[in-house]
Design a protein around this motif. Structure first.
Motif, mmCIF file in Angstrom:
data_model
loop_
_atom_site.group_PDB
_atom_site.id
_atom_site.type_symbol
_atom_site.label_atom_id
_atom_site.label_comp_id
_atom_site.label_asym_id
_atom_site.label_seq_id
_atom_site.Cartn_x
_atom_site.Cartn_y
_atom_site.Cartn_z
ATOM 1 N N ALA A 166 29.391 -43.592 8.363
ATOM 2 C CA ALA A 166 29.310 -44.890 9.024
ATOM 3 C C ALA A 166 29.829 -44.774 10.448
ATOM 4 N N ASP A 167 29.427 -45.711 11.276
ATOM 5 C CA ASP A 167 29.939 -45.788 12.645
ATOM 6 C C ASP A 167 29.679 -47.180 13.183
ATOM 7 N N PRO A 168 30.674 -47.806 13.830
ATOM 8 C CA PRO A 168 30.499 -49.179 14.320
ATOM 9 C C PRO A 168 29.568 -49.297 15.522
ATOM 10 N N SER A 169 29.293 -48.165 16.197
ATOM 11 C CA SER A 169 28.526 -48.243 17.437
ATOM 12 C C SER A 169 27.127 -47.648 17.326
ATOM 13 N N ILE A 170 26.786 -47.134 16.160
ATOM 14 C CA ILE A 170 25.540 -46.395 16.053
ATOM 15 C C ILE A 170 24.338 -47.319 16.212
ATOM 16 N N ILE A 171 23.287 -46.785 16.831
ATOM 17 C CA ILE A 171 22.057 -47.545 17.008
ATOM 18 C C ILE A 171 20.922 -46.808 16.296
ATOM 19 N N THR A 172 19.802 -47.472 16.199
ATOM 20 C CA THR A 172 18.697 -46.963 15.393
ATOM 21 C C THR A 172 18.268 -45.555 15.799
ATOM 22 N N SER A 173 18.206 -45.305 17.094
ATOM 23 C CA SER A 173 17.723 -44.005 17.566
ATOM 24 C C SER A 173 18.669 -42.857 17.230
ATOM 25 N N GLN A 174 19.885 -43.173 16.798
ATOM 26 C CA GLN A 174 20.878 -42.140 16.499
ATOM 27 C C GLN A 174 21.033 -41.872 15.007
ATOM 28 N N LEU A 175 20.314 -42.574 14.176
ATOM 29 C CA LEU A 175 20.583 -42.556 12.735
ATOM 30 C C LEU A 175 20.499 -41.163 12.124
ATOM 31 N N THR A 176 19.620 -40.323 12.619
ATOM 32 C CA THR A 176 19.426 -39.009 12.002
ATOM 33 C C THR A 176 20.383 -37.952 12.554
ATOM 34 N N ASN A 177 21.235 -38.315 13.499
ATOM 35 C CA ASN A 177 22.140 -37.377 14.159
ATOM 36 C C ASN A 177 23.537 -37.458 13.549
ATOM 37 N N PRO A 178 23.972 -36.437 12.804
ATOM 38 C CA PRO A 178 25.296 -36.515 12.179
ATOM 39 C C PRO A 178 26.427 -36.645 13.198
ATOM 40 N N GLY A 179 26.231 -36.140 14.402
ATOM 41 C CA GLY A 179 27.249 -36.244 15.439
ATOM 42 C C GLY A 179 27.498 -37.658 15.922
ATOM 43 N N ALA A 180 26.609 -38.576 15.589
ATOM 44 C CA ALA A 180 26.755 -39.963 16.035
ATOM 45 C C ALA A 180 27.633 -40.793 15.109
ATOM 46 N N TYR A 181 28.013 -40.242 13.977
ATOM 47 C CA TYR A 181 28.813 -40.971 12.993
ATOM 48 C C TYR A 181 30.284 -40.583 13.094
ATOM 49 N N SER A 182 31.156 -41.576 13.066
ATOM 50 C CA SER A 182 32.599 -41.328 13.183
ATOM 51 C C SER A 182 33.294 -41.176 11.846
ATOM 52 N N TYR A 183 32.771 -41.845 10.831
ATOM 53 C CA TYR A 183 33.460 -41.888 9.544
ATOM 54 C C TYR A 183 32.613 -41.190 8.481
ATOM 55 N N TRP A 184 33.282 -40.344 7.700
ATOM 56 C CA TRP A 184 32.623 -39.562 6.656
ATOM 57 C C TRP A 184 33.436 -39.588 5.376
ATOM 58 N N GLY A 185 32.722 -39.536 4.268
ATOM 59 C CA GLY A 185 33.384 -39.332 2.999
ATOM 60 C C GLY A 185 33.652 -37.860 2.765
ATOM 61 N N GLN A 186 34.229 -37.561 1.614
ATOM 62 C CA GLN A 186 34.598 -36.181 1.298
ATOM 63 C C GLN A 186 33.434 -35.391 0.719
ATOM 64 N N GLY A 187 32.381 -36.082 0.318
ATOM 65 C CA GLY A 187 31.203 -35.433 -0.227
ATOM 66 C C GLY A 187 31.230 -35.330 -1.738
ATOM 67 N N THR A 188 30.036 -35.268 -2.317
ATOM 68 C CA THR A 188 29.887 -35.084 -3.753
ATOM 69 C C THR A 188 28.773 -34.060 -3.984
ATOM 70 N N GLN A 189 29.029 -33.120 -4.890
ATOM 71 C CA GLN A 189 28.095 -32.018 -5.116
ATOM 72 C C GLN A 189 26.956 -32.463 -6.022
ATOM 73 N N VAL A 190 25.730 -32.158 -5.599
ATOM 74 C CA VAL A 190 24.545 -32.362 -6.421
ATOM 75 C C VAL A 190 23.890 -30.999 -6.621
ATOM 76 N N THR A 191 23.714 -30.614 -7.876
ATOM 77 C CA THR A 191 23.083 -29.337 -8.199
ATOM 78 C C THR A 191 21.887 -29.604 -9.096
ATOM 79 N N VAL A 192 20.724 -29.144 -8.648
ATOM 80 C CA VAL A 192 19.492 -29.309 -9.412
ATOM 81 C C VAL A 192 19.061 -27.921 -9.870
ATOM 82 N N SER A 193 19.164 -27.703 -11.174
ATOM 83 C CA SER A 193 18.904 -26.364 -11.684
ATOM 84 C C SER A 193 18.581 -26.423 -13.164
ATOM 85 N N SER A 194 17.730 -25.506 -13.592
ATOM 86 C CA SER A 194 17.426 -25.397 -15.009
ATOM 87 C C SER A 194 18.310 -24.330 -15.665
#
Length: 125
Positions: free
Chosen positions: A97-125
């Motif tokens: 999330a970021d309070p200042s982000i605009i539409t043209s920046q949505l795909t740029n991870p550098g434009a976001y100030s706040y991040w979660g810790q992440g959750t692992q997704v594994t797709v495997s047979s």
């Protein structure tokens, strides 16, 4: 202080589904919330984003038609429903999330100030 906490990751068979959640706490006026993912040895890549008010959504081409981003009515939780999962979807998934982000920046991870810790997704047979 803004805090983002992801949950819902795990191991799933190809073709299966998972639903990720991102709980938002603290003070943020972010107009958009985003989901990104990062596989080992690869850069963090955009997955999806949602406008908090109004609910307009954006997706990467690689997940369009398979993933759905949504938020609850209180706007404190953002979800990522992942269907028809493929082995190449395996990654750590982050919400952002970021309070200042605009539409043209949505795909740029550098434009976001706040991040979660992440959750692992594994797709495997």
């Amino acid at each position: 202080q803004v805090r983002l906490v992801e949950s819902g990751g795990g191991l799933v068979l190809p073709g299966g589904s998972l639903r990720l959640s991102c709980a938002v706490s603290g003070s943020t006026s972010s107009r958009y919330m985003g989901w990104f993912r990062q596989a080992p040895g690869k850069e963090r890549e955009f997955v999806a984003a949602i406008r908090v008010s109004g609910g307009h959504t954006y997706y990467s081409d690689s997940v369009k038609g398979r993933f759905t981003i949504s938020r609850d009515n209180t706007k404190t939780t953002v979800y990522l429903q992942m269907d028809s999962l493929k082995p190449e979807d395996t990654a750590v998934y982050f919400c952002a999330a970021d309070p200042s982000i605009i539409t043209s920046q949505l795909t740029n991870p550098g434009a976001y100030s706040y991040w979660g810790q992440g959750t692992q997704v594994t797709v495997s047979s």
